[in-house]
Design a protein around this motif. Structure first.
Motif, PDB file in Angstrom:
ATOM      1  N   SER A  25       0.870  -1.177   0.046  1.00 27.24           N
ATOM      2  CA  SER A  25       0.068   0.159  -0.009  1.00 27.24           C
ATOM      3  C   SER A  25       0.713   1.310  -0.213  1.00 27.24           C
ATOM      4  CB  SER A  25      -0.979  -0.016   1.253  1.00 27.24           C
ATOM      5  OG  SER A  25      -1.855  -1.112   0.913  1.00 27.24           O
ATOM      6  N   ALA A  26       1.826   1.180   0.730  1.00 29.67           N
ATOM      7  CA  ALA A  26       2.820   2.456   0.890  1.00 29.67           C
ATOM      8  C   ALA A  26       3.527   2.679  -0.497  1.00 29.67           C
ATOM      9  CB  ALA A  26       3.841   2.376   2.030  1.00 29.67           C
ATOM     10  N   THR A  27       4.116   1.523  -1.033  1.00 25.54           N
ATOM     11  CA  THR A  27       4.395   1.758  -2.491  1.00 25.54           C
ATOM     12  C   THR A  27       3.664   2.273  -3.614  1.00 25.54           C
ATOM     13  OG1 THR A  27       6.010  -0.255  -1.947  1.00 25.54           O
ATOM     14  CG2 THR A  27       5.802   0.371  -4.305  1.00 25.54           C
ATOM     15  N   ALA A  28       2.476   1.965  -3.441  1.00 30.07           N
ATOM     16  CA  ALA A  28       1.550   2.390  -4.522  1.00 30.07           C
ATOM     17  C   ALA A  28       1.174   3.907  -4.073  1.00 30.07           C
ATOM     18  CB  ALA A  28      -0.020   1.703  -4.117  1.00 30.07           C
ATOM     19  N   THR A  29       1.327   4.252  -2.929  1.00 29.17           N
ATOM     20  CA  THR A  29       1.008   5.653  -2.784  1.00 29.17           C
ATOM     21  C   THR A  29       2.171   6.572  -2.978  1.00 29.17           C
ATOM     22  OG1 THR A  29      -0.470   5.177  -0.774  1.00 29.17           O
ATOM     23  CG2 THR A  29       0.541   7.433  -0.947  1.00 29.17           C
ATOM     24  N   ILE A  30       3.422   5.993  -2.617  1.00 23.96           N
ATOM     25  CA  ILE A  30       4.818   6.957  -2.697  1.00 23.96           C
ATOM     26  C   ILE A  30       4.748   7.076  -4.277  1.00 23.96           C
ATOM     27  CG2 ILE A  30       7.123   6.470  -2.432  1.00 23.96           C
ATOM     28  CD1 ILE A  30       6.595   5.364   0.310  1.00 23.96           C
ATOM     29  N   LEU A  31       4.692   5.903  -4.997  1.00 24.28           N
ATOM     30  CA  LEU A  31       5.161   5.576  -6.600  1.00 24.28           C
ATOM     31  C   LEU A  31       3.958   6.188  -7.315  1.00 24.28           C
ATOM     32  CD1 LEU A  31       7.386   2.642  -6.781  1.00 24.28           C
ATOM     33  CD2 LEU A  31       7.844   4.948  -6.279  1.00 24.28           C
ATOM     34  N   SER A  32       2.836   6.519  -6.806  1.00 23.12           N
ATOM     35  CA  SER A  32       1.639   7.077  -7.505  1.00 23.12           C
ATOM     36  C   SER A  32       1.333   6.084  -8.642  1.00 23.12           C
ATOM     37  CB  SER A  32       1.710   8.078  -8.336  1.00 23.12           C
ATOM     38  OG  SER A  32       2.006   9.193  -7.397  1.00 23.12           O
ATOM     39  N   PRO A  34      -1.204   1.980  -9.190  1.00 20.79           N
ATOM     40  CA  PRO A  34      -2.242   1.406  -8.785  1.00 20.79           C
ATOM     41  C   PRO A  34      -1.661   0.359  -7.812  1.00 20.79           C
ATOM     42  CG  PRO A  34      -2.380   1.404 -11.094  1.00 20.79           C
ATOM     43  CD  PRO A  34      -0.990   1.878 -10.673  1.00 20.79           C
ATOM     44  N   ARG A  35      -2.354  -0.009  -6.516  1.00 19.84           N
ATOM     45  CA  ARG A  35      -2.148  -1.151  -5.689  1.00 19.84           C
ATOM     46  C   ARG A  35      -1.901  -2.494  -6.299  1.00 19.84           C
ATOM     47  NH1 ARG A  35      -3.489  -4.576  -1.818  1.00 19.84           N
ATOM     48  NH2 ARG A  35      -2.688  -4.406   0.151  1.00 19.84           N
ATOM     49  N   GLU A  36      -2.889  -2.713  -7.235  1.00 22.41           N
ATOM     50  CA  GLU A  36      -2.854  -4.057  -8.107  1.00 22.41           C
ATOM     51  C   GLU A  36      -1.611  -4.328  -8.839  1.00 22.41           C
ATOM     52  OE1 GLU A  36      -5.642  -1.224  -9.884  1.00 22.41           O
ATOM     53  OE2 GLU A  36      -5.567  -1.908  -8.013  1.00 22.41           O
ATOM     54  N   ARG A  37      -0.779  -3.249  -9.055  1.00 23.20           N
ATOM     55  CA  ARG A  37       0.380  -3.411  -9.847  1.00 23.20           C
ATOM     56  C   ARG A  37       1.557  -3.601  -9.331  1.00 23.20           C
ATOM     57  NH1 ARG A  37       0.530  -1.910 -15.762  1.00 23.20           N
ATOM     58  NH2 ARG A  37      -1.635  -2.038 -16.335  1.00 23.20           N
ATOM     59  N   VAL A  38       1.461  -3.424  -7.698  1.00 23.78           N
ATOM     60  CA  VAL A  38       2.644  -3.569  -7.001  1.00 23.78           C
ATOM     61  C   VAL A  38       3.037  -4.942  -6.642  1.00 23.78           C
ATOM     62  CG1 VAL A  38       3.660  -2.622  -4.839  1.00 23.78           C
ATOM     63  CG2 VAL A  38       2.199  -1.033  -6.241  1.00 23.78           C
ATOM     64  N   ASN A  39       4.256  -5.407  -6.581  1.00 22.51           N
ATOM     65  CA  ASN A  39       4.724  -6.606  -6.221  1.00 22.51           C
ATOM     66  C   ASN A  39       5.752  -6.457  -5.144  1.00 22.51           C
ATOM     67  OD1 ASN A  39       3.421  -8.315  -8.601  1.00 22.51           O
ATOM     68  ND2 ASN A  39       4.632  -6.311  -9.601  1.00 22.51           N
ATOM     69  N   ASN A  74      13.904   9.955  -6.844  1.00 21.65           N
ATOM     70  CA  ASN A  74      14.383   9.168  -5.804  1.00 21.65           C
ATOM     71  C   ASN A  74      14.718   9.808  -4.480  1.00 21.65           C
ATOM     72  OD1 ASN A  74      13.791   7.135  -7.725  1.00 21.65           O
ATOM     73  ND2 ASN A  74      16.151   7.072  -8.282  1.00 21.65           N
ATOM     74  N   LYS A  75      14.961  11.167  -4.548  1.00 20.32           N
ATOM     75  CA  LYS A  75      15.007  11.753  -3.480  1.00 20.32           C
ATOM     76  C   LYS A  75      13.953  11.922  -2.690  1.00 20.32           C
ATOM     77  CE  LYS A  75      16.791  16.307  -1.355  1.00 20.32           C
ATOM     78  NZ  LYS A  75      16.998  17.499  -1.770  1.00 20.32           N
ATOM     79  N   GLU A  76      12.671  12.201  -3.134  1.00 21.85           N
ATOM     80  CA  GLU A  76      11.553  12.174  -2.679  1.00 21.85           C
ATOM     81  C   GLU A  76      10.975  10.828  -2.154  1.00 21.85           C
ATOM     82  OE1 GLU A  76       7.140  13.541  -4.561  1.00 21.85           O
ATOM     83  OE2 GLU A  76       8.693  14.798  -5.190  1.00 21.85           O
ATOM     84  N   HIS A  77      11.076   9.845  -3.227  1.00 21.45           N
ATOM     85  CA  HIS A  77      10.671   8.561  -2.670  1.00 21.45           C
ATOM     86  C   HIS A  77      11.465   7.876  -1.338  1.00 21.45           C
ATOM     87  CE1 HIS A  77       8.715   8.678  -6.289  1.00 21.45           C
ATOM     88  NE2 HIS A  77       9.640   7.891  -7.349  1.00 21.45           N
ATOM     89  N   SER A  78      12.800   8.477  -1.616  1.00 21.17           N
ATOM     90  CA  SER A  78      13.711   7.831  -0.443  1.00 21.17           C
ATOM     91  C   SER A  78      13.054   8.105   0.936  1.00 21.17           C
ATOM     92  CB  SER A  78      14.924   8.480  -0.639  1.00 21.17           C
ATOM     93  OG  SER A  78      15.992   7.973   0.381  1.00 21.17           O
ATOM     94  N   ALA A  79      12.840   9.647   0.976  1.00 22.76           N
ATOM     95  CA  ALA A  79      12.145  10.264   2.212  1.00 22.76           C
ATOM     96  C   ALA A  79      10.834   9.390   2.648  1.00 22.76           C
ATOM     97  CB  ALA A  79      11.791  11.701   2.200  1.00 22.76           C
ATOM     98  N   LYS A  80      10.082   9.213   1.853  1.00 25.73           N
ATOM     99  CA  LYS A  80       8.921   8.429   2.150  1.00 25.73           C
ATOM    100  C   LYS A  80       9.202   6.973   2.596  1.00 25.73           C
ATOM    101  CE  LYS A  80       6.495  11.696  -0.557  1.00 25.73           C
ATOM    102  NZ  LYS A  80       5.338  11.704  -1.804  1.00 25.73           N
TER     103      LYS A  80
END
Length: 118
Positions: A25-32, A34-39, A74-80
């Motif tokens: 769920s966090a990855t889906a939010t952080i990377l914008s 869809p949750r169903e695409r995240v592995n 990645n700087k933005e993603h890293s912080a999250k």
């Protein structure tokens, strides 16, 4: 289609049972994405050394098409991701490492083809 792999030397009983679900769920939010695409893969009890120490640690590998290809992204993603990992795993930031790997659509196979053609 993000792929997230978390390795930690923490034993399974010290890792929240729902960590994979929360990380998805966090990855889906952080990377914008869809949750169903995240592995997500979570591996606990891995023999690891970070910074010369085998004290509790984790490494997170984030691979995706189109959203992890620049330092600014990645700087933005890293912080999250760091916030998520420190809150959910109880580790200090110096015991966490992240790696971002940009993927091209032709590098991801699905439904007997590659993402380029889907």
């Amino acid at each position: 289609m993000p792929f997230v792999e978390l390795d930690t030397n923490l034993p399974p009983q010290q890792v929240p049972q729902d960590l994979a679900e929360k990380l998805c769920s966090a990855t889906a939010t952080i990377l914008s994405k869809p949750r169903e695409r995240v592995n997500v893969t979570v591996r606990t009890g891995v023999s690891m050394v970070v910074g010369g120490s085998c004290a509790p640690c984790t490494q997170l590998l984030v691979s995706s098409i189109g959203v992890v290809g620049t330092a600014e992204q990645n700087k933005e993603h890293s912080a999250k991701f760091f916030q998520f990992l420190t809150e959910n795993m109880g580790l200090e930031q110096d015991r966490i490492l992240l790696r971002f790997v940009p993927l091209e659509p032709w590098q991801v196979g699905k439904k007997a083809t590659v993402m380029t053609f889907l």
